[in-house]
Scaffold this motif. Structure first.
Motif, PDB file in Angstrom:
ATOM      1  N   GLY A 104      10.538  48.537  52.798  1.00 14.81           N
ATOM      2  CA  GLY A 104      11.138  49.259  52.699  1.00 14.81           C
ATOM      3  C   GLY A 104      12.213  49.278  53.602  1.00 14.81           C
ATOM      4  O   GLY A 104      12.945  50.107  53.846  1.00 14.81           O
ATOM      5  N   VAL A 105      12.120  49.155  54.294  1.00 19.40           N
ATOM      6  CA  VAL A 105      13.027  49.441  55.978  1.00 19.40           C
ATOM      7  C   VAL A 105      13.815  48.022  55.779  1.00 19.40           C
ATOM      8  O   VAL A 105      14.095  46.519  55.992  1.00 19.40           O
ATOM      9  CB  VAL A 105      12.503  49.567  57.424  1.00 19.40           C
ATOM     10  N   THR A 106      15.366  47.948  55.695  1.00 21.73           N
ATOM     11  CA  THR A 106      16.475  47.571  55.438  1.00 21.73           C
ATOM     12  C   THR A 106      16.928  46.886  57.434  1.00 21.73           C
ATOM     13  O   THR A 106      16.876  47.788  58.377  1.00 21.73           O
ATOM     14  CB  THR A 106      17.356  47.832  55.271  1.00 21.73           C
ATOM     15  N   ASP A 107      16.958  45.388  57.260  1.00 28.68           N
ATOM     16  CA  ASP A 107      17.728  45.642  58.774  1.00 28.68           C
ATOM     17  C   ASP A 107      18.391  46.372  59.445  1.00 28.68           C
ATOM     18  O   ASP A 107      18.672  46.393  60.613  1.00 28.68           O
ATOM     19  CB  ASP A 107      18.594  43.837  58.474  1.00 28.68           C
ATOM     20  N   GLU A 108      19.356  47.119  58.840  1.00 28.16           N
ATOM     21  CA  GLU A 108      20.402  47.619  59.006  1.00 28.16           C
ATOM     22  C   GLU A 108      19.514  49.335  59.775  1.00 28.16           C
ATOM     23  O   GLU A 108      20.014  49.938  60.904  1.00 28.16           O
ATOM     24  CB  GLU A 108      21.403  48.175  57.842  1.00 28.16           C
ATOM     25  N   ASP A 109      18.922  49.072  58.960  1.00 26.20           N
ATOM     26  CA  ASP A 109      17.908  50.457  59.490  1.00 26.20           C
ATOM     27  C   ASP A 109      17.120  50.196  60.293  1.00 26.20           C
ATOM     28  O   ASP A 109      17.255  51.096  61.730  1.00 26.20           O
ATOM     29  CB  ASP A 109      16.461  50.876  58.021  1.00 26.20           C
ATOM     30  N   MET A 158      19.887  44.167  53.733  1.00 27.41           N
ATOM     31  CA  MET A 158      18.691  43.680  53.236  1.00 27.41           C
ATOM     32  C   MET A 158      17.981  44.123  53.544  1.00 27.41           C
ATOM     33  O   MET A 158      16.849  43.802  54.407  1.00 27.41           O
ATOM     34  CB  MET A 158      19.126  42.550  53.275  1.00 27.41           C
ATOM     35  N   ASP A 159      16.269  44.195  53.102  1.00 29.88           N
ATOM     36  CA  ASP A 159      14.491  44.730  53.807  1.00 29.88           C
ATOM     37  C   ASP A 159      14.236  43.106  52.470  1.00 29.88           C
ATOM     38  O   ASP A 159      14.130  42.545  51.823  1.00 29.88           O
ATOM     39  CB  ASP A 159      14.081  45.028  52.494  1.00 29.88           C
ATOM     40  N   LEU A 160      14.091  42.105  54.062  1.00 26.45           N
ATOM     41  CA  LEU A 160      13.141  40.913  53.611  1.00 26.45           C
ATOM     42  C   LEU A 160      12.192  40.491  53.977  1.00 26.45           C
ATOM     43  O   LEU A 160      11.206  40.604  53.775  1.00 26.45           O
ATOM     44  CB  LEU A 160      13.897  39.904  54.812  1.00 26.45           C
ATOM     45  N   SER A 161      11.393  42.377  54.456  1.00 26.08           N
ATOM     46  CA  SER A 161      10.146  42.206  54.824  1.00 26.08           C
ATOM     47  C   SER A 161       8.989  42.817  53.570  1.00 26.08           C
ATOM     48  O   SER A 161       7.957  42.907  54.051  1.00 26.08           O
ATOM     49  CB  SER A 161       9.940  43.289  56.425  1.00 26.08           C
TER      50      SER A 161
END
Length: 246
Positions: free
Chosen positions: A7-12, A1-4
């Motif tokens: 466009g960068v997800t936590d997984e990325d 999920m991108d919370l920032s």
């Protein structure tokens, strides 16, 4: 999920750190020429496609490592300067603190240090993205020199720059303008100090002085103090500061 919102997800983000960690191990073991998506994937235990999804080419990965290295080394210096200023240290003591911090980071992260200050990587040309992180180190030095100048802590030089100015506009902007005489060449002198610092670290990190210097930390402090004399700044050493070298 991108919370920032970037466009960068936590997984990325986690995957990126895993990949860069594997790349740093390769850097330490085999140097930058050993880096490739395939090699990093093998080192990380990941499919090559996972590496290429975030870093499609070797240069993308190199750039990420270069940016991280400049930011980490710059942050170490900034934190050391903040701590020194918090104790009321004058400019000479601040300079010693930040250069020691850079030395400590350099020895703790020799592969990263070599990547940014060693021989150029064949075929790699650093993009503009690396310029702001790379500017953090000279910016810390410039801030200390500027503070010394404003506090009247500098001794006027005996030599001035002959002929026309030797500086590019960006260097003048970083310092905040050209000071008046007799310190009108202080930016040039600051660049000499900066290049002397990096050259000294290259020598020490890569053991170029081990066969001629008995106490390398003490020699480092001494060399910084000698280089600082070129800008008219006194740096405290053992004997007048009481520090015991480790």
């Amino acid at each position: 999920m991108d919370l920032s919102g970037t466009g960068v997800t936590d997984e990325d983000a986690v995957l990126s750190e895993t990949i860069k960690g594997a790349a740093r191990r390769l850097l330490a073991g085999s140097g930058a020429t050993a880096l490739s998506p395939d090699a990093v994937a093998r080192e990380a235990g990941l499919p090559t496609a996972d590496v290429e999804a975030l870093f499609p080419h070797r240069d993308d990965l190199l750039t990420a490592l270069v940016v991280d290295a400049y930011n980490a080394s710059g942050a170490a210096m900034e934190q050391a300067d903040l701590a020194a200023r918090g104790t009321g240290a004058h400019a000479g003591a601040r300079l010693l603190a930040v250069t020691r911090a850079l030395r400590e980071w350099s020895f703790a992260n020799t592969a990263d240090f070599t990547l940014i200050y060693g021989s150029p990587v064949p075929g790699y040309h650093a993009p503009q993205d690396t310029v702001p992180p790379a500017s953090r180190t000279p910016a810390v030095l410039a801030g200390i020199v500027r503070a010394a100048l404003e506090a009247g802590d500098l001794t006027p030089p005996r030599r001035t720059v002959p002929g026309p100015p030797l500086l590019l506009p960006d260097a003048v902007q970083l310092f905040g303008g050209v000071p008046e005489a007799p310190f009108s060449d202080i930016i040039e002198r600051g660049i000499v100090l900066w290049s002397s610092l990096i050259g000294l670290l290259v020598f020490q990190v890569h053991s170029r002085t081990h066969d001629s210097v008995r106490d390398e930390p003490a020699f480092f402090d001494y060399a910084v103090a000698v280089a600082a004399e070129g800008i008219g700044l006194v740096v405290p050493l053992v004997g007048d500061s009481g520090r015991e070298h480790d």
